[in-house]
Design an enzyme around this catalytic site. Structure first.
Site, PDB file in Angstrom:
ATOM      1  N   SER A  62      34.262  49.525  39.905  1.00  0.00           N
ATOM      2  CA  SER A  62      34.877  50.342  40.945  1.00  0.00           C
ATOM      3  C   SER A  62      33.902  51.376  41.501  1.00  0.00           C
ATOM      4  CB  SER A  62      36.104  51.059  40.385  1.00  0.00           C
ATOM      5  OG  SER A  62      37.023  50.134  39.861  1.00  0.00           O
TER       6      SER A  62
HETATM    7  N1  SAH Z   1      37.615  49.600  36.235  1.00  0.00           N
HETATM    8  C1  SAH Z   1      36.849  48.376  36.253  1.00  0.00           C
HETATM    9  C2  SAH Z   1      37.338  47.512  37.374  1.00  0.00           C
HETATM   10  C3  SAH Z   1      37.052  46.081  37.173  1.00  0.00           C
HETATM   11  S1  SAH Z   1      37.703  45.007  38.417  1.00  0.00           S
HETATM   12  C4  SAH Z   1      35.384  48.728  36.450  1.00  0.00           C
HETATM   13  O1  SAH Z   1      35.111  49.764  37.054  1.00  0.00           O
HETATM   14  O2  SAH Z   1      34.510  47.973  36.027  1.00  0.00           O
HETATM   15  C5  SAH Z   1      39.276  44.593  37.745  1.00  0.00           C
HETATM   16  C6  SAH Z   1      39.273  43.780  36.476  1.00  0.00           C
HETATM   17  O3  SAH Z   1      40.625  43.437  36.222  1.00  0.00           O
HETATM   18  C7  SAH Z   1      38.503  42.469  36.550  1.00  0.00           C
HETATM   19  O4  SAH Z   1      37.548  42.447  35.531  1.00  0.00           O
HETATM   20  C8  SAH Z   1      39.584  41.403  36.311  1.00  0.00           C
HETATM   21  O5  SAH Z   1      39.140  40.301  35.556  1.00  0.00           O
HETATM   22  C9  SAH Z   1      40.623  42.187  35.557  1.00  0.00           C
HETATM   23  N2  SAH Z   1      41.974  41.654  35.596  1.00  0.00           N
HETATM   24  C10 SAH Z   1      42.629  41.037  36.613  1.00  0.00           C
HETATM   25  N3  SAH Z   1      43.868  40.691  36.231  1.00  0.00           N
HETATM   26  C11 SAH Z   1      44.016  41.102  34.930  1.00  0.00           C
HETATM   27  C12 SAH Z   1      45.073  41.029  33.976  1.00  0.00           C
HETATM   28  N4  SAH Z   1      46.241  40.467  34.241  1.00  0.00           N
HETATM   29  N5  SAH Z   1      44.852  41.551  32.739  1.00  0.00           N
HETATM   30  C13 SAH Z   1      43.669  42.115  32.424  1.00  0.00           C
HETATM   31  N6  SAH Z   1      42.630  42.208  33.276  1.00  0.00           N
HETATM   32  C14 SAH Z   1      42.810  41.706  34.524  1.00  0.00           C
END
Ligand code: SAH
Length: 223
Positions: free
Chosen positions: A71
């Site tokens: 993010s």
């Molecule tokens: N806060 C994180 C954002 C990552 S993007 C950062 O700054 O790195 C969002 C993440 O949510 C992705 O890695 C994706 O694989 C995960 N995601 C999507 N659906 C999900 C679910 N149902 N349960 C757990 N993770 C999920």
């Protein structure tokens, strides 16, 4: 307290982060000192692939593989401020991704329970957090839309992928007086929603427009 020229005895990385925090986060309205300090303490480059580490201080989301993103720093700070984490908080995070937001939360909360559905990202985040010496985080590789019932309820819940609705299991696992922050909407149009539980009642406050990757799972989008 946010003086971008106050170098003190800090290293160059911290100084560079302090400038970014002042320009992109403080000036845009995030004033919570604990949040600003956590942003200063956690090196974002540690959560990026080697070829993108030079871009760590740019205020935008960056690719972390598997079609996912780390993010934008402003959004991480904004969501963390809205979540109002205290040193007593037990926090549930859905969407560990790189582990960067997790590391920020870990500096402010008592314990962080974080769920990532993609095994590769989950294991990578586990290694990265361990390498930074973060010890109050519990990671699980699973569908986070079901929550983490064994360790519920939670004082705070943060979702960092956008779903069509707030997964009902997460609302069930939110403690009385607790706060949940999640992006809701489709791929085009999303808004952060803040929900506070007051007994059986849920008080919803819409926040800023955002763009996250999709929440995929039982109470999210289909793959
Ligand atoms: N806060 C994180 C954002 C990552 S993007 C950062 O700054 O790195 C969002 C993440 O949510 C992705 O890695 C994706 O694989 C995960 N995601 C999507 N659906 C999900 C679910 N149902 N349960 C757990 N993770 C999920």
């Amino acid at each position: 307290m946010m003086n971008p020229d106050n170098t003190g005895r800090d290293d160059a990385g911290r100084l560079a982060r302090r400038r970014m925090i002042f320009e992109d986060i403080y000036r845009r309205g995030v004033r919570n000192e604990g949040v600003l300090r956590a942003m200063e303490d956690v090196p974002r480059e540690h959560f990026l692939p080697p070829e993108l580490q030079d871009a760590a201080l740019e205020d935008r989301a960056l690719p972390i593989g598997a079609g996912q993103t780390i993010s934008q720093p402003y959004i991480v700070a904004y969501m963390t401020e809205q979540l109002d984490v205290t040193p007593e908080s037990r926090v549930l995070e859905i969407g560990t991704g790189s582990g960067y937001q997790t590391a920020i939360l870990a500096r402010l909360a008592k314990e962080v329970f974080s769920i990532e559905r993609l095994d590769r990202l989950c294991e990578q985040a586990r290694r990265r957090l361990a390498a930074l010496g973060v010890s109050n985080v519990h990671l699980r590789c699973a569908d986070g839309t079901l929550g983490w019932s064994e360790t519920a309820p939670f004082d705070r819940i943060i979702v960092t992928a956008a779903g069509p609705q707030i997964p009902p299991a997460l609302l069930d696992q939110l403690r009385d007086g607790g706060i949940l922050v999640a992006p809701i909407g489709d791929e085009q149009d999303q808004r952060l929603l803040k929900v506070r539980r007051n007994g059986p009642r849920l008080i919803e406050t819409p926040l800023i427009a955002v763009r996250f990757v999709r929440l995929i799972g039982k109470s999210g989008w289909k793959e």
